[in-house]
Motif scaffolding. Structure first.
Motif, PDB file in Angstrom:
ATOM      1  N   LEU A 279       0.824  -1.201   0.000  1.00 15.33           N
ATOM      2  CA  LEU A 279       0.000   0.000   0.000  1.00 15.33           C
ATOM      3  C   LEU A 279       0.866   1.264   0.000  1.00 15.33           C
ATOM      4  O   LEU A 279       0.665   2.170  -0.812  1.00 15.33           O
ATOM      5  N   ILE A 280       1.842   1.310   0.890  1.00 16.22           N
ATOM      6  CA  ILE A 280       2.714   2.484   0.992  1.00 16.22           C
ATOM      7  C   ILE A 280       3.505   2.676  -0.302  1.00 16.22           C
ATOM      8  O   ILE A 280       3.535   3.769  -0.869  1.00 16.22           O
ATOM      9  N   ARG A 281       4.124   1.626  -0.767  1.00 15.98           N
ATOM     10  CA  ARG A 281       4.959   1.741  -1.973  1.00 15.98           C
ATOM     11  C   ARG A 281       4.144   2.100  -3.205  1.00 15.98           C
ATOM     12  O   ARG A 281       4.567   2.923  -4.019  1.00 15.98           O
ATOM     13  N   ASP A 282       2.971   1.483  -3.355  1.00 13.45           N
ATOM     14  CA  ASP A 282       2.128   1.795  -4.510  1.00 13.45           C
ATOM     15  C   ASP A 282       1.719   3.265  -4.505  1.00 13.45           C
ATOM     16  O   ASP A 282       1.796   3.943  -5.528  1.00 13.45           O
TER      17      ASP A 282
ATOM     18  N   ASP B 107       8.267  12.964   2.157  1.00 15.81           N
ATOM     19  CA  ASP B 107       7.023  13.622   1.723  1.00 15.81           C
ATOM     20  C   ASP B 107       5.831  13.077   2.499  1.00 15.81           C
ATOM     21  O   ASP B 107       4.994  13.835   3.002  1.00 15.81           O
ATOM     22  N   VAL B 108       5.742  11.762   2.578  1.00 17.50           N
ATOM     23  CA  VAL B 108       4.631  11.121   3.292  1.00 17.50           C
ATOM     24  C   VAL B 108       4.674  11.505   4.773  1.00 17.50           C
ATOM     25  O   VAL B 108       3.654  11.857   5.362  1.00 17.50           O
TER      26      VAL B 108
ATOM     27  N   VAL C 173       7.739   5.961   8.645  1.00 15.62           N
ATOM     28  CA  VAL C 173       7.249   5.631   7.304  1.00 15.62           C
ATOM     29  C   VAL C 173       8.182   4.611   6.652  1.00 15.62           C
ATOM     30  O   VAL C 173       7.727   3.609   6.088  1.00 15.62           O
ATOM     31  N   HIS C 174       9.478   4.841   6.759  1.00 15.46           N
ATOM     32  CA  HIS C 174      10.462   3.920   6.170  1.00 15.46           C
ATOM     33  C   HIS C 174      10.324   2.528   6.779  1.00 15.46           C
ATOM     34  O   HIS C 174      10.305   1.517   6.066  1.00 15.46           O
TER      35      HIS C 174
ATOM     36  N   LEU D 102      -0.216   8.131   8.864  1.00 14.86           N
ATOM     37  CA  LEU D 102       0.152   7.481   7.610  1.00 14.86           C
ATOM     38  C   LEU D 102      -0.955   7.668   6.573  1.00 14.86           C
ATOM     39  O   LEU D 102      -0.684   7.987   5.413  1.00 14.86           O
ATOM     40  N   ALA D 103      -2.199   7.500   6.993  1.00  9.49           N
ATOM     41  CA  ALA D 103      -3.330   7.700   6.079  1.00  9.49           C
ATOM     42  C   ALA D 103      -3.351   9.140   5.565  1.00  9.49           C
ATOM     43  O   ALA D 103      -3.547   9.379   4.369  1.00  9.49           O
ATOM     44  N   GLU D 104      -3.131  10.069   6.462  1.00  8.41           N
ATOM     45  CA  GLU D 104      -3.088  11.488   6.079  1.00  8.41           C
ATOM     46  C   GLU D 104      -1.946  11.728   5.098  1.00  8.41           C
ATOM     47  O   GLU D 104      -2.110  12.413   4.086  1.00  8.41           O
TER      48      GLU D 104
END
Length: 119
Positions: free
Chosen positions: A7-10, A21-22, A33-34, A54-56
């Motif tokens: 999900l994160i990578r996509d 950025d995230v 995040v990493h 993370l969602a934000e």
């Protein structure tokens, strides 16, 4: 690759975003995040504020992130409308426990599931 990593990578690839950025968009540390994007399996789902950040940061619904995080930790997730009142009470009670007690409950549940005692 687990569902949260995917999900994160996509999403980062779609938007051309970096971990920084995230993290900046979600108000969470870059290292978090990493870690979530590279950890093969989570021992337990991240704290709810981390999932919300993370969602934000990814600009996706928090429910999508929660489901991916639960799956990455080897847990099942369910939709709010499907919760019966007894489960709702149990989940609400868990939020009142401190971190050590939640780990004990998690260990008990995992033990019961592995031995088939949940039925």
């Amino acid at each position: 690759m687990n569902p949260l990593q995917q999900l994160i990578r996509d999403r980062m690839t779609e938007r051309g975003w970096s971990y920084a950025d995230v993290a900046r968009r979600g108000g969470i540390p870059r290292s978090t995040v990493h870690h979530l994007a590279t950890a093969e399996q989570l021992r337990r789902p991240p704290h709810s504020t981390t999932l919300e950040g993370l969602a934000e940061g990814l600009t996706i619904p928090v429910s999508v992130v929660r489901e991916a995080a639960a799956s990455a930790a080897g847990l099942a997730a369910w939709q709010e409308s499907a919760i019966d009142p007894e489960l709702k009470l149990l989940v609400a009670a868990l939020t009142q426990l401190d971190a050590d007690d939640r780990r004990h409950v998690l260990a008990l549940v995992q033990s019961m599931l592995s031995t088939g005692r949940s039925n």
